[in-house]
Design an enzyme around this catalytic site. Structure first.
Site, PDB file in Angstrom:
ATOM      1  CG  ASP A  93      -5.533   1.855  -7.844  1.00  0.00           C
ATOM      2  OD1 ASP A  93      -4.997   0.939  -7.195  1.00  0.00           O
ATOM      3  OD2 ASP A  93      -5.969   2.904  -7.317  1.00  0.00           O
TER       4      ASP A  93
ATOM      5  CE1 TYR B 120      -2.798   7.802  -3.203  1.00  0.00           C
ATOM      6  CE2 TYR B 120      -1.716   9.575  -4.395  1.00  0.00           C
ATOM      7  CZ  TYR B 120      -1.986   8.231  -4.231  1.00  0.00           C
ATOM      8  OH  TYR B 120      -1.417   7.313  -5.090  1.00  0.00           O
TER       9      TYR B 120
ATOM     10  CB  SER C 202     -11.263   6.487 -10.212  1.00  0.00           C
ATOM     11  OG  SER C 202     -10.138   6.006  -9.506  1.00  0.00           O
TER      12      SER C 202
ATOM     13  CD  GLU D   4      -3.052  -0.340  -0.018  1.00  0.00           C
ATOM     14  OE1 GLU D   4      -3.146   0.061  -1.206  1.00  0.00           O
ATOM     15  OE2 GLU D   4      -3.555  -1.393   0.374  1.00  0.00           O
ATOM     16  CG  HIS D   5      -0.113   4.869   0.364  1.00  0.00           C
ATOM     17  ND1 HIS D   5      -0.471   6.120  -0.079  1.00  0.00           N
ATOM     18  CD2 HIS D   5      -1.215   4.366   0.970  1.00  0.00           C
ATOM     19  CE1 HIS D   5      -1.733   6.362   0.252  1.00  0.00           C
ATOM     20  NE2 HIS D   5      -2.209   5.299   0.886  1.00  0.00           N
ATOM     21  CB  THR D   6       4.771   0.228  -2.283  1.00  0.00           C
ATOM     22  OG1 THR D   6       3.688  -0.581  -2.781  1.00  0.00           O
ATOM     23  CG2 THR D   6       4.997  -0.092  -0.823  1.00  0.00           C
TER      24      THR D   6
ATOM     25  N   GLY E 145     -15.802   5.206  -3.597  1.00  0.00           N
ATOM     26  CA  GLY E 145     -15.331   5.693  -2.312  1.00  0.00           C
ATOM     27  C   GLY E 145     -14.960   4.609  -1.335  1.00  0.00           C
TER      28      GLY E 145
END
Length: 398
Positions: free
Chosen positions: A186, A238, A142, A47-49, A136
């Site tokens: 994503d 973010y 998205s 995550e967030h990598t 959400g």
């Protein structure tokens, strides 16, 4: 879990190709040229990598966005969604400009803009969308919308772009047109995942491989707990985390935090002693990359049950170092673990959205019931809980 609240659909009604084609015809007065589908995704670990050139391990969900489309010769782009209020959004392809906070239509419009900016011969189109991907919820609704649009235009205009190129175009659309500084995970997951697998993606060079993820074969379930707390990646939090990671990389003299090895983490943290905010972000990214590699080693060895503690460790890191959890996510994770889950963590961008829970199949109903009860006791909205089945990436339906 059939019949249990944990297995209820995530949206009000299912959508199929025929329904979407009929809706297109009702809106535009003619049949579509085709129907394309792109899935939501859940990130197993990593995550967030992605915007730190690191490793990720997403899988596609069976929940999809369907796009019915037909080309136009007049340069007009018309967009309509069965899941959004309002009528047709009409734009001209030759006057598209980046529109932060432009609403849902900015995502498909951004795809057309990014393709044209890349010199691709894309003209107008009529598009209608239906989706079962919760918005959400941190499940990449998205990206599903972007990739469904990109794949439709790829076919309508015979662009012959491969899935990875479509993912890069979609990322540029979201970054430059919509204004969200997301990484590539994503869009790549939506475009490239395959059924029965998780996708190991190196976000630096975009090499990837399909990792078998046979939950049923080991008597396991992966549950998604949609807390129904909406998160918005464009709200600044973010971007703040991303800027902090970039600041840490500059201070350490590396291109990206991917270049800080797990063995050198203590030294890196010492170097960042005067910037505790960056220090915490760096600690998460480096340890999260290590967790991705450990999870993959477990899956390659057929030891899926062993990934549970790694998922839980990832949640603690996101909660404490990256500071992007929320009370509902923490409650879902803590309750699942107390009820006997093998591991659990938040997934997605954070500040709401969803958690994932790894459970032995016989315990799935009990764990789901415990989470629902805990939310009721705490006065939260009832969560939506469903099974994550590793599914196919984007494809044409008809």
């Amino acid at each position: 879990m059939a019949g249990h609240p944990a297995a209820t659909p995530t949206t009000g009604r299912p959508h199929g190709a025929r329904h979407t084609a009929d809706r297109f015809t009702a809106v535009y007065g003619a049949a579509p040229t085709g129907i394309w589908a792109a899935p939501g995704r859940v990130n197993l670990i990593g995550e967030h990598t992605d915007y730190n050139d690191g490793f990720v391990l997403p899988l596609a969900l069976p929940h999809t966005t369907l796009a019915a489309a037909a080309p136009r010769t007049d340069g007009v782009l018309r967009l309509h969604s069965g899941d959004a209020d309002g009528g047709i959004v009409e734009l001209r392809t030759d006057t598209l400009r980046p529109t932060p906070q432009g609403g849902w239509a900015a995502y498909p419009a951004g795809i057309v803009w990014a393709m044209r900016e890349a010199g691709l011969p894309v003209g107008g189109a009529d598009l209608h969308y239906d989706s079962t991907v919760p918005t959400g919820a941190g499940l990449s609704s998205s990206a599903a919308l972007e990739i469904a649009t990109a794949l439709a235009l790829n076919d309508l205009y015979a662009l012959h772009l491969d899935p990875q190129r479509l993912a890069r175009i979609a990322q540029r659309a979201e970054n430059a047109f919509v204004g969200v500084p997301c990484g590539i995970m994503d869009q790549t997951a939506a475009a490239c995942c395959t059924e029965g697998h998780a996708l190991f993606l190196d976000t630096r060079d975009l090499t990837h491989r399909q990792v078998p993820f046979d939950l049923a074969g080991e008597g396991l379930r992966l549950l998604v707990v949609d807390t129904r707390v909406k998160h918005e990646l464009g709200d600044g939090a973010y971007a703040e985390r991303r800027a902090g990671c970039e600041r840490g990389a500059r201070a350490l003299g590396v291109r990206a935090l991917r270049d800080v090895s797990f063995t050198h983490l203590p030294q890196a943290l010492t170097q960042l002693a005067d910037d505790p905010a960056a220090q915490a972000l760096v600690r998460h990214i480096v340890t999260e990359n290590q967790r991705v590699e450990e999870v993959i080693a477990c899956l390659d060895a057929g030891r899926t049950r062993a990934i549970g503690p790694l998922l839980t460790a990832g949640h603690a890191s996101l909660r404490d170092d990256f500071a992007i959890s929320c009370p509902e996510l923490d409650l879902a994770v803590d309750t699942a673990l107390t009820a006997g889950a093998l591991g659990a963590r938040m997934t997605g961008g954070g500040f709401g959205g969803s958690a994932i829970v790894l459970v032995d199949e016989p315990a799935a109903t009990e764990v789901g019931t415990a989470i629902t009860a805990a939310f009721a006791t705490a006065g939260h909205l009832a969560p939506r809980i469903f099974e994550a089945v590793p599914s196919a990436g984007a494809h044409r339906l008809q």
